[in-house]
Scaffold this motif. Structure first.
Motif, PDB file in Angstrom:
ATOM      1  N   TYR A  41      13.848  45.024  55.099  1.00  0.00           N
ATOM      2  CA  TYR A  41      14.901  45.486  55.860  1.00  0.00           C
ATOM      3  C   TYR A  41      15.868  46.155  54.868  1.00  0.00           C
ATOM      4  N   GLN A  42      16.694  46.993  55.274  1.00  0.00           N
ATOM      5  CA  GLN A  42      17.634  47.379  54.420  1.00  0.00           C
ATOM      6  C   GLN A  42      18.825  46.789  54.202  1.00  0.00           C
ATOM      7  N   ARG A  43      19.049  46.524  52.693  1.00  0.00           N
ATOM      8  CA  ARG A  43      20.207  45.670  52.558  1.00  0.00           C
ATOM      9  C   ARG A  43      21.720  46.205  52.428  1.00  0.00           C
ATOM     10  N   PRO A  44      21.643  47.820  51.981  1.00  0.00           N
ATOM     11  CA  PRO A  44      22.802  48.205  52.024  1.00  0.00           C
ATOM     12  C   PRO A  44      23.963  48.097  53.215  1.00  0.00           C
ATOM     13  N   PRO A  45      23.258  48.212  54.345  1.00  0.00           N
ATOM     14  CA  PRO A  45      24.143  47.949  55.645  1.00  0.00           C
ATOM     15  C   PRO A  45      24.987  46.679  55.569  1.00  0.00           C
ATOM     16  N   LEU A  46      24.175  45.570  54.755  1.00  0.00           N
ATOM     17  CA  LEU A  46      24.614  44.438  55.224  1.00  0.00           C
ATOM     18  C   LEU A  46      26.074  44.104  54.859  1.00  0.00           C
ATOM     19  N   SER A  47      26.803  44.926  53.710  1.00  0.00           N
ATOM     20  CA  SER A  47      28.073  44.932  53.231  1.00  0.00           C
ATOM     21  C   SER A  47      28.860  45.774  54.108  1.00  0.00           C
ATOM     22  N   LYS A  48      28.339  46.616  54.924  1.00  0.00           N
ATOM     23  CA  LYS A  48      28.989  47.837  55.525  1.00  0.00           C
ATOM     24  C   LYS A  48      28.964  47.677  56.926  1.00  0.00           C
ATOM     25  N   LYS A  49      28.161  48.507  57.773  1.00  0.00           N
ATOM     26  CA  LYS A  49      27.895  48.718  59.144  1.00  0.00           C
ATOM     27  C   LYS A  49      27.470  47.332  59.828  1.00  0.00           C
ATOM     28  N   TYR A  50      26.429  46.577  59.201  1.00  0.00           N
ATOM     29  CA  TYR A  50      25.825  45.305  59.901  1.00  0.00           C
ATOM     30  C   TYR A  50      27.087  44.253  59.732  1.00  0.00           C
ATOM     31  N   LEU A  51      27.838  44.259  58.588  1.00  0.00           N
ATOM     32  CA  LEU A  51      28.772  43.213  58.569  1.00  0.00           C
ATOM     33  C   LEU A  51      29.955  43.570  59.516  1.00  0.00           C
ATOM     34  N   ALA A  52      30.350  45.076  59.898  1.00  0.00           N
ATOM     35  CA  ALA A  52      31.214  45.185  60.912  1.00  0.00           C
ATOM     36  C   ALA A  52      30.844  44.988  62.195  1.00  0.00           C
ATOM     37  N   ARG A 129      23.578  38.339  50.454  1.00  0.00           N
ATOM     38  CA  ARG A 129      22.145  38.896  50.072  1.00  0.00           C
ATOM     39  C   ARG A 129      21.363  39.297  51.138  1.00  0.00           C
ATOM     40  N   THR A 130      21.449  38.206  52.386  1.00  0.00           N
ATOM     41  CA  THR A 130      20.224  38.505  53.299  1.00  0.00           C
ATOM     42  C   THR A 130      21.188  38.704  54.803  1.00  0.00           C
ATOM     43  N   ILE A 131      20.297  38.965  55.655  1.00  0.00           N
ATOM     44  CA  ILE A 131      20.921  38.983  57.084  1.00  0.00           C
ATOM     45  C   ILE A 131      21.541  37.651  57.376  1.00  0.00           C
ATOM     46  N   ALA A 132      20.693  36.558  57.038  1.00  0.00           N
ATOM     47  CA  ALA A 132      21.519  35.224  57.490  1.00  0.00           C
ATOM     48  C   ALA A 132      22.665  35.003  56.764  1.00  0.00           C
ATOM     49  N   ASP A 133      22.997  35.568  55.677  1.00  0.00           N
ATOM     50  CA  ASP A 133      24.179  35.208  55.039  1.00  0.00           C
ATOM     51  C   ASP A 133      25.388  36.002  55.797  1.00  0.00           C
ATOM     52  N   VAL A 134      24.859  37.276  56.252  1.00  0.00           N
ATOM     53  CA  VAL A 134      26.057  37.969  56.968  1.00  0.00           C
ATOM     54  C   VAL A 134      26.336  37.461  58.327  1.00  0.00           C
ATOM     55  N   ASP A 135      25.076  37.095  58.976  1.00  0.00           N
ATOM     56  CA  ASP A 135      25.516  36.396  60.133  1.00  0.00           C
ATOM     57  C   ASP A 135      26.352  35.454  60.113  1.00  0.00           C
ATOM     58  N   ARG A 136      26.403  34.469  59.103  1.00  0.00           N
ATOM     59  CA  ARG A 136      27.238  33.355  58.928  1.00  0.00           C
ATOM     60  C   ARG A 136      28.569  33.865  58.633  1.00  0.00           C
TER      61      ARG A 136
END
Ligand SMILES: Cc1cc2nc3c(=O)[nH]c(=O)nc-3n(C[C@H](O)[C@H](O)[C@H](O)COP(=O)(O)OP(=O)(O)OC[C@H]3O[C@@H](n4cnc5c(N)ncnc54)[C@H](O)[C@@H]3O)c2cc1C
Length: 405
Positions: A41-52, A129-136
């Motif tokens: 998966y793409q990591r860049p959105p993790l600190s941007k749109k996915y985090l939002a 770093r990961t989807i799981a990190d951002v979900d938390r």
């Protein structure tokens, strides 16, 4: 004759390599082994749109779920490769199973650098770093909550921007005397500091974190040297990454700030290649070695590695580029600005569209563009060509960057 290729890691570089192998007609067995539970998966959105919260998890996937079976790729997720038995040409997984290889490609990426301070295990302290990190992290986001970001690099600044737009109270603690100091010049750092400050983000430079203070097991404050405390409901630490090279090191491959590879992505073992964040590779353009963390690099080196594995000699020597999105500002960095001796700012930063051009000995080595796609495109042609712009023309934003030489 190659019959079985094993790829360790199932991220950006790995999927690019697997895809390239099939596109080039490799008909043997490909096994892709990743320790996370998601396919690449793409990591860049993790600190941007996915985090939002504005991008669904499925939209992060680099390939559709059917890609792996359609291309006959044996995808093993949630499996960590524990050991490389080089003599037997096998990898051993954490479930005890073994997978033989004729050629092995290591795409193990990088991991967040830890902060060796007290209180790191308190609830509410995160790495990203990961989807799981951002979900938390996102589960704890709510307007007016206090977020302290440790580290004013790209990821920290992006997290700060996203959280601020969601209404959190945000502070950034940066150890250096300016934010993003590793990658940009003071003028670009100052511009970004002002953009964050005018939206209410508190930026504290020269702040070295000493410990985290908690209550009932959860973080309550970040304590810096000088015993200053910054109250926090949540903390995100973004103090850089280290190469995930422990597997290679344990196998006796040459490593030095990453897995050492040549321009053909070959490690010190002829049957083992490496690509992506985990490598320390030569750059003929800059005449030195680097370890890079960018999508473009993982994509390009993953492609080269696959071609070289198949015996199609393909040196990896592209000039790298990277981007960062903060608020409505797109920063694109083309090239590497280390050891520049001159920097020329094109345009007025207050217009929120400008560029910083870095030169060394008269040669253009890197360009940072802020909301300036034209300069970005020109830089991607001029830097690989070792262009030597005329300084007065370069400094004049009315003259196109491509015409500055
Ligand atoms: C939050 C965030 C934002 C980013 N934003 C940008 C951006 O805006 N622009 C940009 O260019 N780049 C950005 N990057 C960097 C970019 O995402 C990385 O450079 C890229 O993902 C590197 O790809 P890779 O394949 O080398 O590693 P990864 O994508 O990290 O994949 C490596 C995989 O290998 C797995 N692995 C490691 N060891 C083992 C093992 N022993 N067994 C099995 N699996 C293993 C890891 O778990 C991981 O899933 C960002 C990164 C992050 C974290």
């Amino acid at each position: 004759m190659l019959e079985q290729i094993v790829i360790v890691g199932a991220g950006q570089a790995a999927v690019q390599a697997a895809d390239t192998l099939r596109r080039k007609g490799f008909a043997g067995k490909i096994t892709l082994i990743g320790e996370e539970s998601w396919p690449a998966y793409q990591r860049p959105p993790l600190s941007k749109k996915y985090l939002a919260g504005s991008l669904a998890t499925e939209r992060l996937a680099l390939r559709p779920p059917s890609f792996y079976s359609q291309h006959g790729i044996d995808l093993k997720l949630g499996c960590r490769v524990q050991e490389i038995a080089r003599r037997e040409q096998r990898v051993r997984l954490d479930d005890g199973s073994q997978v033989p290889y004729d050629a092995l490609l290591l795409c193990t990426g990088s991991r967040p650098r830890k902060l060796p301070v007290d209180g790191l295990d308190l609830a509410g302290i995160h790495f990203l770093r990961t989807i799981a990190d951002v979900d938390r992290i996102r589960a704890g986001f709510a307007p007016a909550k206090r977020l302290v970001v440790v580290g004013g690099g790209y990821i920290g600044m992006e997290v700060a921007a996203t959280a601020r737009e969601l209404g959190l109270e945000v502070s950034i603690l940066e150890m250096a005397d300016r934010i993003m100091n590793r990658v940009t010049c003071p003028a670009v750092s100052d511009f970004y500091s002002m953009e964050h400050a005018r939206r209410g983000v508190q930026i504290v430079c020269n702040a070295r974190v000493r410990s985290f203070r908690g209550e009932a097991g959860s973080v309550r404050a970040v304590v810096t040297e000088g015993a200053k405390e910054y109250e926090a409901d949540q903390v995100v630490i973004g103090v850089g990454v280290v190469a995930a090279d422990e597997l290679a090191l344990a196998a006796g491959l040459e490593c030095a700030n990453g897995i050492v590879v040549d321009e053909y992505c070959r490690t010190s073992d002829a049957a083992i290649f490496a690509a992506g964040d985990c490598t320390n590779h030569p750059s003929p353009h800059y005449g030195r070695r680097f370890r890079l963390e960018s999508v473009d690099h993982a994509f390009e080196q993953g492609t080269s590695a696959a071609l070289n594995l198949l015996g199609i000699p393909t040196p990896h020597h592209k000039v790298p580029w990277f981007w960062s999105d903060q608020y409505d500002l797109k920063l694109v960095i083309v090239g590497l600005s280390h050891e520049y001796d001159t920097v020329v700012i094109r345009g007025d930063p207050s217009s929120r569209s400008f560029s910083a051009c870095y030169l060394r000995g008269g040669e253009l080595v890197a360009v940072d563009t802020v909301n300036h796609p034209k300069d970005q495109l020109a830089a991607r042609k001029l830097i690989p060509a070792h262009a030597r712009p005329q300084l007065e023309r370069l400094a004049d934003p009315a003259i196109a960057l491509r015409d500055s030489v």
